[in-house]
Scaffold this motif. Sequence first.
Motif, PDB file in Angstrom:
ATOM      1  N   SER A 190      42.832 -21.670  43.719  1.00 22.52           N
ATOM      2  CA  SER A 190      42.162 -20.986  43.142  1.00 22.52           C
ATOM      3  C   SER A 190      41.083 -21.684  42.547  1.00 22.52           C
ATOM      4  N   THR A 191      42.013 -22.547  41.464  1.00 18.34           N
ATOM      5  CA  THR A 191      41.096 -23.028  40.183  1.00 18.34           C
ATOM      6  C   THR A 191      41.039 -24.788  40.743  1.00 18.34           C
ATOM      7  N   GLN A 192      41.302 -24.595  41.677  1.00 19.76           N
ATOM      8  CA  GLN A 192      40.814 -26.265  42.570  1.00 19.76           C
ATOM      9  C   GLN A 192      39.956 -25.790  43.026  1.00 19.76           C
ATOM     10  N   PHE A 193      40.398 -24.973  43.820  1.00 25.35           N
ATOM     11  CA  PHE A 193      38.661 -24.557  44.515  1.00 25.35           C
ATOM     12  C   PHE A 193      37.186 -24.084  43.587  1.00 25.35           C
ATOM     13  N   GLU A 194      37.946 -23.401  42.947  1.00 18.43           N
ATOM     14  CA  GLU A 194      36.711 -23.181  41.800  1.00 18.43           C
ATOM     15  C   GLU A 194      36.198 -24.602  41.134  1.00 18.43           C
ATOM     16  N   GLN A 195      37.218 -25.368  41.130  1.00 21.28           N
ATOM     17  CA  GLN A 195      36.311 -26.650  40.745  1.00 21.28           C
ATOM     18  C   GLN A 195      35.804 -27.739  41.965  1.00 21.28           C
ATOM     19  N   ASN A 196      36.314 -27.963  42.689  1.00 23.09           N
ATOM     20  CA  ASN A 196      35.838 -28.232  43.982  1.00 23.09           C
ATOM     21  C   ASN A 196      34.310 -28.222  44.070  1.00 23.09           C
ATOM     22  N   ARG A 197      34.359 -26.771  43.854  1.00 23.64           N
ATOM     23  CA  ARG A 197      32.836 -25.614  44.215  1.00 23.64           C
ATOM     24  C   ARG A 197      31.723 -25.867  43.153  1.00 23.64           C
ATOM     25  N   ALA A 198      32.360 -25.957  42.182  1.00 27.42           N
ATOM     26  CA  ALA A 198      31.210 -26.382  41.178  1.00 27.42           C
ATOM     27  C   ALA A 198      30.428 -28.130  41.097  1.00 27.42           C
ATOM     28  N   GLN A 199      31.394 -28.882  41.426  1.00 25.51           N
ATOM     29  CA  GLN A 199      31.540 -30.223  41.393  1.00 25.51           C
ATOM     30  C   GLN A 199      31.024 -29.981  42.717  1.00 25.51           C
ATOM     31  N   LEU A 200      31.047 -29.656  43.918  1.00 28.44           N
ATOM     32  CA  LEU A 200      29.165 -29.460  45.365  1.00 28.44           C
ATOM     33  C   LEU A 200      27.901 -29.108  44.979  1.00 28.44           C
ATOM     34  N   GLU A 201      28.191 -28.182  43.900  1.00 31.31           N
ATOM     35  CA  GLU A 201      27.050 -27.550  43.669  1.00 31.31           C
ATOM     36  C   GLU A 201      26.170 -28.811  42.703  1.00 31.31           C
ATOM     37  N   GLN A 202      26.915 -29.167  41.773  1.00 31.80           N
ATOM     38  CA  GLN A 202      26.455 -29.969  41.030  1.00 31.80           C
ATOM     39  C   GLN A 202      25.975 -31.297  41.984  1.00 31.80           C
ATOM     40  N   ALA A 203      26.210 -32.423  43.308  1.00 34.62           N
ATOM     41  CA  ALA A 203      26.423 -32.913  43.804  1.00 34.62           C
ATOM     42  C   ALA A 203      24.742 -32.390  44.106  1.00 34.62           C
ATOM     43  N   VAL A 204      25.214 -31.274  44.992  1.00 31.76           N
ATOM     44  CA  VAL A 204      23.803 -30.788  45.625  1.00 31.76           C
ATOM     45  C   VAL A 204      22.558 -30.830  44.909  1.00 31.76           C
ATOM     46  N   HIS A 205      22.779 -30.445  43.792  1.00 30.89           N
ATOM     47  CA  HIS A 205      21.197 -30.221  42.526  1.00 30.89           C
ATOM     48  C   HIS A 205      20.566 -31.859  42.322  1.00 30.89           C
ATOM     49  N   ASN A 206      22.048 -32.530  41.906  1.00 31.54           N
ATOM     50  CA  ASN A 206      21.647 -33.569  42.259  1.00 31.54           C
ATOM     51  C   ASN A 206      20.846 -35.204  43.105  1.00 31.54           C
ATOM     52  N   THR A 207      21.345 -34.435  44.365  1.00 30.04           N
ATOM     53  CA  THR A 207      20.856 -35.250  45.097  1.00 30.04           C
ATOM     54  C   THR A 207      20.051 -35.273  46.357  1.00 30.04           C
ATOM     55  N   VAL A 208      19.759 -33.243  46.327  1.00 30.77           N
ATOM     56  CA  VAL A 208      18.839 -32.873  47.584  1.00 30.77           C
ATOM     57  C   VAL A 208      17.702 -32.938  46.917  1.00 30.77           C
ATOM     58  N   THR A 209      16.611 -33.362  47.630  1.00 27.02           N
ATOM     59  CA  THR A 209      15.201 -33.109  47.061  1.00 27.02           C
ATOM     60  C   THR A 209      14.536 -32.069  47.650  1.00 27.02           C
ATOM     61  N   ASP A 210      14.787 -32.101  49.280  1.00 22.21           N
ATOM     62  CA  ASP A 210      14.588 -30.928  48.958  1.00 22.21           C
ATOM     63  C   ASP A 210      14.403 -29.203  48.640  1.00 22.21           C
ATOM     64  N   PRO A 211      13.160 -28.645  48.241  1.00 20.43           N
ATOM     65  CA  PRO A 211      14.319 -27.479  47.860  1.00 20.43           C
ATOM     66  C   PRO A 211      14.335 -26.219  49.182  1.00 20.43           C
ATOM     67  N   ALA A 212      13.939 -26.211  50.137  1.00 20.48           N
ATOM     68  CA  ALA A 212      14.475 -25.158  51.140  1.00 20.48           C
ATOM     69  C   ALA A 212      15.701 -25.478  51.668  1.00 20.48           C
ATOM     70  N   LEU A 213      16.117 -27.065  51.432  1.00 19.53           N
ATOM     71  CA  LEU A 213      17.158 -27.563  51.261  1.00 19.53           C
ATOM     72  C   LEU A 213      18.433 -26.910  51.033  1.00 19.53           C
ATOM     73  N   ARG A 214      18.176 -27.600  49.623  1.00 18.43           N
ATOM     74  CA  ARG A 214      18.652 -27.178  48.842  1.00 18.43           C
ATOM     75  C   ARG A 214      19.599 -26.177  48.493  1.00 18.43           C
ATOM     76  N   ASN A 215      18.501 -24.993  48.667  1.00 17.95           N
ATOM     77  CA  ASN A 215      18.965 -23.969  48.443  1.00 17.95           C
ATOM     78  C   ASN A 215      19.488 -22.764  49.996  1.00 17.95           C
ATOM     79  N   ALA A 216      18.989 -23.322  51.012  1.00 18.24           N
ATOM     80  CA  ALA A 216      20.569 -22.919  51.740  1.00 18.24           C
ATOM     81  C   ALA A 216      21.865 -23.487  51.721  1.00 18.24           C
ATOM     82  N   MET A 217      21.943 -24.989  51.201  1.00 21.51           N
ATOM     83  CA  MET A 217      23.831 -25.468  50.976  1.00 21.51           C
ATOM     84  C   MET A 217      24.211 -24.707  49.940  1.00 21.51           C
ATOM     85  N   LEU A 218      23.287 -24.718  48.714  1.00 17.95           N
ATOM     86  CA  LEU A 218      23.876 -23.798  47.894  1.00 17.95           C
ATOM     87  C   LEU A 218      24.147 -21.971  48.113  1.00 17.95           C
TER      88      LEU A 218
END
Length: 77
Positions: free
Chosen positions: A4-32
């Motif tokens: 679960s700790t690893q999952f949370e770390q990976n989740r946080a990294q994935l969210e950060q990657a989405v914030h940093n790379t996805v420019t379309d707000p609707a797509l970003r929100n859907a992914m998040l």
Amino acid sequence: MQSSTQFEQNRAQLEQAVHNTVTDPALRNAMLLNIAGMAAAMQTEIRMVDAALRTHHARNRARGLAGWILNVRECAA
């Protein structure tokens, strides 16, 4: 717990990657929202497994005590 700790770390990294790379707000929100849904499902799974383990442990503990009481009664008889 480590999973679960690893999952949370990976989740946080994935969210950060989405914030940093996805420019379309609707797509970003859907992914998040999808990431949040996965995290909620993981937390639910963790709670269910913990409850099952506690129930299993309590049953085994109660059986052990009941068996011990029966043995004491048999010895006394």
